[in-house]
Design an enzyme around this catalytic site. Structure first.
Site, PDB file in Angstrom:
ATOM      1  N   GLU A 186      29.654 -35.203  13.074  1.00  0.00           N
ATOM      2  CA  GLU A 186      31.004 -35.385  13.589  1.00  0.00           C
ATOM      3  C   GLU A 186      31.220 -34.609  14.876  1.00  0.00           C
ATOM      4  OE1 GLU A 186      33.669 -32.933  10.732  1.00  0.00           O
ATOM      5  OE2 GLU A 186      31.760 -33.302   9.757  1.00  0.00           O
ATOM      6  N   ASP A 228      39.611 -30.575   3.857  1.00  0.00           N
ATOM      7  CA  ASP A 228      38.337 -30.489   4.554  1.00  0.00           C
ATOM      8  C   ASP A 228      38.257 -29.108   5.211  1.00  0.00           C
ATOM      9  OD1 ASP A 228      35.878 -31.145   5.741  1.00  0.00           O
ATOM     10  OD2 ASP A 228      36.527 -33.160   6.245  1.00  0.00           O
TER      11      ASP A 228
END
Length: 788
Positions: A478, A280
Site C-alpha cells: 500500500e 487498521d
C-alpha cells in the site's frame, strides 16, 4: 445452549473487570514496542507483528522463537495474583495474507489477484486451511485475512490483494477462505485444532477510491457500496467471520473509522455482526488532529479494538481518562469488551493452554503437501494472453535461454507483504523452502536432456532454441504501489530493450510477466511470441515451468486454465476499466484466457503509442512517502558511506546518523533523520542505475522535497546531487534550513541550475539527493522529486 453459557460467562467477566482491565482488552500493540510483562500489567487484549516485525528483530527467526515469545505473552496475561483475579489470555494477530508470509520458511501462496484468475473456490479453502496450520505452528491465533476489496481502479497499489474487479468472485471466495482458516461455523470443525481466527477486511469500499488512491475517497451511492464492495463481507460474516477490520478510506468524504452509520447501524445492527471491529494500523489517528478526539470518535463510531502499534500507552491513558470523563460511556466500553471476550470465548481462547502446548505447535506441517498445493495454485492462476504459432508448450530437450530481472528472484515472485511490509530487501536465501522460476525450468529441461542457461541480461555464446524472459514489477504494498497510469514500459524500459534485442536476433520469445495488476504492455506483447500473465505466484516457481513444457514423451501434461478476473487495458490511461461499464472496450476482456487447444489463435500487432510517457518524462520521483523502486535509502559515515535502510530503522556504523520510519499522515509514510553532531555523516537516495536529467535541466526543473525540521542545524549542511557518493560538490542548505519553522511540513524547491553550477553532470546522476553535515540536525522527509 452453548451460546447461552458463553454469554453468561462473558457477562460475569465484564461485571467483575476493572476499568483498566476493560480498556486493556480494547488495545492491540505491536511486539516491537511492548514486552510480555507490560502486556500483563496493562491487561492488553491483543498484540500483532506488522510487516517486517519478528521475534528478536530477526528476519530468520526460527519457529521456536515465535513460540517462545507467544508463550511469554500468554504467561504474562494469564498469571493470577489472587484466586479471584480475572485474567484474559492475549491473542496474537499477523498478516498471513498469502500464506504465513512473515515466517521464515513458510509456504508463500499466490497473491489474491492470481487466485482470482484460478476461479477455484475449493482451492481457496485448502489454502486457508494450510495457512492456518502454519500460523498455529508458530503459536499465533489470528490472521488479518482475507482481503475482500473489489478493486475498481488498477492504479491502486493494493489491487493484487483483490480477487477481482467484480464482486462475484470476491463473494464466492470470501466464505471459503473464512472456512479454510477458522473451520465451518456450522460444524464442530469451527475453531478446532490447527484453526485460526480470520478477519474480514477492510470494511468497506477501499477498492473503489477516486483514481485508485490508497486510503482515498470512495464516491458512490449506498446501493453501490453494498452491491459492489459489500458482497464479500456479507458472505464472510455469514460464514462465521468473528473479526472485521475497518478500512482507511472515506465514503463520500467521511472516514470509515469514524463512520457510526456503517460500523454500528449497518454492520452490527442491520447485518447482525456480533464479533468485534478492529481499526487498521493507527487508523483512528486519521479522524482528528487531536489523538484524544480521534480515539473518542473511533470508539463511539463502533471500533471495539484500536490497533495502536507504537502509541498504545498513550491510547490506554486516553481511554481511561475519557471513560472517567464520560465522553466514552460505560455502556459503549462494556459493549466493546463483551464483543472481544465473545470472540475469545467462541474460539476457545479464554480457556486455551499455552501456545506451545497446542496441537500442531512447533512443527511445521508437511512442507511437501503445502508446497504441492501452492504449486497447483500457481498452475491454475496463470493466464495465457498470447501464443502465436503455438510456440507453447516447448519441447523440454531444447536449448533454453532464461533471462530477465525476475528469472531467478524469489522475492520478485512473491511481491509485497512477504517477510517485509513492502516485500523489498529480500534475497533468495530468505526463502529456504522455495524455488525460483529458473529453478523449475532448469529441472524440467535438464531432466529431458536439454540445456537451460541463465542470463538476466540475455547474453549467450551458443544460440538458444528459445528465450524465456521473466520480468515485471518490483515488490510493493500500500502507498508505494499507487501509480498515476498503467504503462509498464514508461517506468521499466529495460525489459523492452531486452526483448527487442532478442527479437532482432530472431530468437523465439516466451514472456512471463509478473505484476500485481493488469498493465499496458503492448510493446512487450508485440516483441513476444507468447505472453503469460503470471501475477505474483509466490514461492513455487516450478508451477510455471509445469505449463511451459511438454513432458519427456512430447505430450501435453498440463494446460492453461486461468482466466482474467481483471480486465486488461487497451491503453495506459484506460482506468477505471470494469466489466459492465457502458464504454467497456478492453484489450483482453474479463474472463479471457487462452489454452493449448486454441491452436488457431493469433494476436495481431498492437499500437504502441504510450500516452503515459509525458507523465514519466516530466518528473523523476525519488521518494514519495516510500522510496520508489529504483532508489535505495542509505545513510553513512567514514566507516561505511552506504548503509541501506532495510528495516524500520538504521544507524551508521559509528552512530553519527540514524533514520527511522514515522507516520506523517499514513502508515510509515515519512522518514526521520537524526544527525547526532559527533562527526561527519550523510543520508541520501541512491539509484539502481544512473539518471539522465539533461532533458529536465533545460526545462527550468527543480529538486523538490517535503520536509519537517524538528531541530535546527548546528553546523554547515550541504545538499548534493552527483555520482560520487558523499564527496563532490554540493550546495549550502544551512540558511534555508535555519529559516524553516519547527515542526511544520514545508515544500522546499532548489533549481537544478544551482547543482549544475556546483559541478553536477546532469547526464549521469547516481545520487539525486544527499544531505551531509558535521553538526547536529533532526528532520523528516516525505517526498523527493525532480520536476519540470
Amino acid at each position: 445452549m452453548e451460546m447461552q453459557v458463553i454469554e453468561a460467562e462473558i457477562a460475569h467477566l465484564v461485571r467483575h473487570m476493572t476499568l483498566r482491565q476493560k480498556i486493556g482488552q480494547m488495545i492491540q500493540a505491536e511486539i516491537s514496542t511492548i514486552t510480555p510483562r507490560e502486556a500483563g500489567k496493562y491487561h492488553i487484549g491483543s498484540i500483532l507483528n506488522g510487516g517486517g516485525c519478528y521475534p528478536n528483530d530477526n528476519k530468520h527467526a526460527h519457529i521456536r522463537d515465535w513460540l517462545a515469545l507467544a508463550d511469554a505473552y500468554y504467561d504474562a496475561t494469564t498469571r493470577k495474583t489472587s484466586e479471584t483475579d480475572i485474567v484474559v489470555p492475549i491473542m496474537w494477530g499477523t498478516d498471513a495474507v498469502h500464506g504465513h508470509s512473515n515466517l521464515f520458511g513458510a509456504t508463500i501462496f499466490p497473491h489474491n489477484i492470481g487466485l482470482g484468475a484460478a476461479g477455484n473456490p475449493d482451492l481457496l479453502e485448502a489454502i486457508g486451511a494450510a495457512t492456518a496450520r502454519e500460523v498455529v505452528a508458530s503459536g499465533l491465533d489470528w490472521t488479518f485475512a482475507p482481503t475482500l476489496a473489489v478493486a475498481r481502479d488498477d492504479r491502486w497499489g493494493r489491487s493484487y490483494e483483490s480477487y477481482s474487479e467484480d464482486p462475484e468472485i470476491v463473494r464466492d471466495y470470501a466464505s471459503r477462505m473464512i472456512i479454510g482458516l477458522q473451520g465451518d461455523a456450522a460444524s464442530h470443525d469451527f475453531a478446532g485444532p490447527q484453526k485460526v481466527l480470520a478477519t474480514a477486511k477492510h470494511f468497506i469500499g477501499e477498492g473503489g477510491t477516486f483514481e485508485g488512491i490508497d486510503q482515498g475517497n470512495a464516491i458512490c451511492s449506498e446501493a453501490e457500496l453494498r452491491d459492489i464492495h459489500g458482497q464479500g463481507h456479507l458472505n464472510a460474516i455469514a460464514a462465521g467471520a468473528q473479526i472485521v477490520m475497518a478500512a482507511f478510506n472515506e465514503w463520500n468524504g467521511r472516514k470509515i473509522h469514524g463512520h457510526r452509520y456503517l460500523l454500528t447501524d449497518i454492520l452490527k445492527e442491520k447485518i447482525g455482526f456480533s464479533g468485534f471491529v478492529i481499526s487498521d494500523w493507527n487508523g483512528y489517528g486519521q479522524l482528528a488532529e487531536s489523538t484524544i478526539d480521534a480515539c473518542v470518535y473511533a470508539i463511539n463510531a463502533g471500533v471495539d479494538m484500536l490497533m495502536a502499534p507504537e502509541d498504545w500507552r498513550q491510547v490506554f491513558a486516553i481511554l481511561i481518562d475519557q471513560a472517567q470523563a464520560g465522553t466514552i460511556t460505560k455502556t459503549r466500553i462494556n459493549d466493546a469488551v463483551t464483543r472481544i471476550l465473545r470472540v475469545k470465548a467462541r474460539t476457545g481462547l479464554l480457556k486455551s493452554c499455552a501456545p506451545s502446548a497446542r496441537q500442531g505447535a512447533g512443527i511445521m506441517p508437511a512442507a511437501h503437501d503445502h508446497r504441492a498445493l501452492a504449486r497447483q495454485a500457481v498452475r491454475e492462476s496463470l493466464v495465457l494472453l498470447k501464443n502465436n504459432n503455438s510456440l507453447l508448450p516447448l519441447r523440454p530437450d531444447s536449448r533454453v535461454l532464461v533471462a530477465g530481472n525476475c528469472a531467478h528472484n524469489i522475492g520478485m515472485q512473491c511481491g509485497g507483504w512477504t517477510l517485509t511490509w513492502q516485500g523489498t530487501f529480500n534475497e533468495n536465501n530468505d526463502f529456504p523452502n522455495a524455488d525460483s522460476i529458473f529453478d523449475g525450468i532448469r529441472e524440467t529441461v535438464t531432466k529431458a536432456g536439454g540445456i537451460a542457461q541463465l542470463s538476466e541480461q540475455g547474453e549467450f555464446v551458443e544460440r538458444p532454441d528459445v528465450a524465456i524472459v521473466i520480468f515485471g514489477e518490483p515488490p510493493y504494498a500500500e502507498g508505494q504501489g499507487d501509480t498515476t497510469h498503467l504503462s509498464y514500459s514508461a517506468k521499466h524500459t529495460e525489459s523492452l530493450e531486452l526483448l527487442l534485442r532478442l527479437k532482432s536476433q530472431q530468437i523465439p520469445i516466451v514472456s512471463v510477466f509478473l505484476s500485481g495488476r493488469p498493465l499496458w504492455v503492448n510493446p512487450e506483447l508485440n516483441a513476444s511470441n507468447s505472453f503469460i500473465a503470471a501475477w505474483l505466484p509466490g514461492s513455487e516457481g516450478k508451477g510455471i515451468s509445469d505449463l511451459l513444457f511438454r513432458d519427456e514423451n512430447n505430450q501435453i501434461t498440463n494446460d492453461f486454465s486461468g482466466k482474467l478476473s481483471f480486465s486488461w487495458p487497451r491503453n495506459p490511461m484506460q482506468t477505471p476499466l470494469n466489466r459492465g461499464d457502458a464504454d467497456y472496450d478492453p484489450l483482453f476482456p474479463y474472463g479471457f484466457g487462452l489454452n493449448y487447444s486454441q491452436k488457431g489463435s493469433s494476436l495481431s500487432e498492437l499500437p504502441e503509442q504510450d500516452l503515459a510517457h509525458k507523465l514519466e518524462s516530466s518528473r523523476v520521483t525519488v521518494y514519495d512517502r516510500y522510496p520508489v523502486s529504483s532508489f535505495e535509502l542509505c545513510i553513512g559515515d567514514k566507516n561505511n558511506w552506504r548503509v541501506a535502510m532495510t528495516g524500520r530503522s538504521a544507524s551508521s556504523p559509528l552512530n553519527f546518523v540514524s533514520v527511522r520510519k514515522i507516520d506523517m499522515s499514513k502508515q510509515e509514510d515519512a522518514r526521520e533523520f537524526i544527525w547526532h553532531g559527533i562527526g561527519s555523516a550523510w543520508a541520501g537516495f541512491y539509484g539502481s542505475r544512473p539518471l539522465n536529467l539533461s532533458h529536465l535541466a533545460v526545462k527550468d526543473a527543480s529538486l523538490n522535497f517535503l520536509i519537517c525540521l524538528d531541530a535546527p542545524p548546528t553546523g554547515v549542511v550541504t545538499l548534493h546531487m552527483n555520482n560520487s557518493g558523499p564527496k563532490g560538490g554540493g550546495i549550502d542548505l544551512t540558511r534555508t534550513l535555519q529559516q524553516l519553522p519547527l515542526g511544520i511540513w514545508q515544500l522546499v524547491s532548489i533549481d537544478l541550475q544551482r547543482f549544475i553550477d556546483s559541478g553536477t553532470e546532469m547526464h549521469f546522476v547516481e545520487i539525486p539527493f544527499l544531505l551531509k553535515t558535521d553538526g547536529a540536525l533532526r528532520l523528516s522527509l516525505s517526498k523527493v522529486e525532480i520536476a519540470a
